[in-house]
Design a protein around this motif. Structure first.
Motif: not given
Length: 288
Positions: A132-133, A136, A139-140
């Motif tokens: 999950q990290r 994220d 995505t950035k």
């Protein structure tokens, strides 16, 4: 297995590539490239081959594929039906191991990243909280301006490097290179097998697909994959059975026959040998 060399466009504005693919289906091509690939499958399900590893892929998967390691993603059949609301979406990062300079990875502070990239030569799946990290961070990264892109990539690799949420996929990182013509031959074998493994595939049938004689096919296939064609089909069928068991829509007997097994006792025997669990225990453990 001998794949096709793929040239990854990087461009002049950036030192590495990051993009989002939104396509009807994934990529259906056995290939390799000198760039390291970091992949987040945002949406999509199907069969994944990395080196000599055969597994399912699904929404949320994060994978790190080392340089020149052959790989192949093939979406499930339903993605090829042309449904307007069904898309395969992935964020894909490609970078050369030395894009930040020849000595960067030799710095003491970067030893964990250097070790990670060495391990990625056999392919890595990222799981757990780290998955999950990384999602994220990617995505950035996809929308970040320069030079924040480099910092985000470094942070992403460091996050994976210090985590225990990783699994090495392939038993080897060494695969021979071939011409485009032979790559087409291998891709025909893969595509036909993945589309038809639920049925009996005779030696004569798959040899014709490969355009070689039946007597030559077994030797030809094993010399390139390090496994027999029967073993390859078995792994495809077990992977499909795992997916059906997790969906929980069919009885175990139905899963057996839907996965290409025509004998329930053999299904149980091979499934347990491959996964370490009976089909029922596998289902109970993973959907409890």
């Amino acid at each position: 297995m001998k794949p096709q060399l793929l040239k990854v466009p990087i461009g002049f504005e950036y030192s590495f590539s990051v993009r989002q693919d939104k396509v009807p289906y994934f990529y259906n091509r056995w290939h390799y490239h000198p760039e390291i690939e970091l992949l987040h499958i945002e949406s999509g399900t199907g069969t994944q081959l990395i080196g000599d590893s055969i597994q399912n892929f699904q929404d949320g998967d994060v994978l790190l594929v080392g340089p020149n390691l052959p790989h192949y993603w093939r979406s499930e059949d339903r993605y090829f039906a042309g449904e307007s609301d069904l898309w395969s979406i992935a964020t894909v990062v490609h970078f050369q191991e030395n894009f930040w300079g020849e000595r960067f990875l030799q710095l003491p502070e970067n030893r964990p990243i250097k070790a990670l990239l060495d391990k990625a030569r056999a392919g890595i799946r990222v799981t757990g909280a780290t998955q999950q990290r990384v999602q994220d961070l990617l995505t950035k990264l996809r929308i970040a301006p320069s030079p924040e892109r480099i910092l985000l990539l470094l942070t992403t690799l460091q996050t994976i490097a210090i985590s225990n949420d990783t699994t090495v996929l392939s038993s080897s990182s060494q695969f021979a290179r071939i011409s485009e013509a032979e790559a087409d031959q291998i891709n025909r074998i893969y595509a036909y097998s993945i589309a038809n493994f639920q049925q009996k595939i005779s030696l004569e049938e798959i040899a014709e697909v490969a355009s070689v004689s039946p007597n030559s096919f077994c030797r030809y296939f094993k010399s390139r994959t390090r496994k027999t064609y029967s073993q390859f089909l078995l792994e495809l069928r077990i992977g499909h059975a795992c997916r059906l068991l997790l969906e929980g829509k069919l009885s175990i007997a139905q899963v057996c026959y839907e996965s290409g097994f025509n004998n329930f006792s053999n299904f149980n025997k091979y499934f347990k040998a491959h996964t370490g669990l009976s089909p029922l225990k596998y289902q109970q453990q993973h959907i409890a």
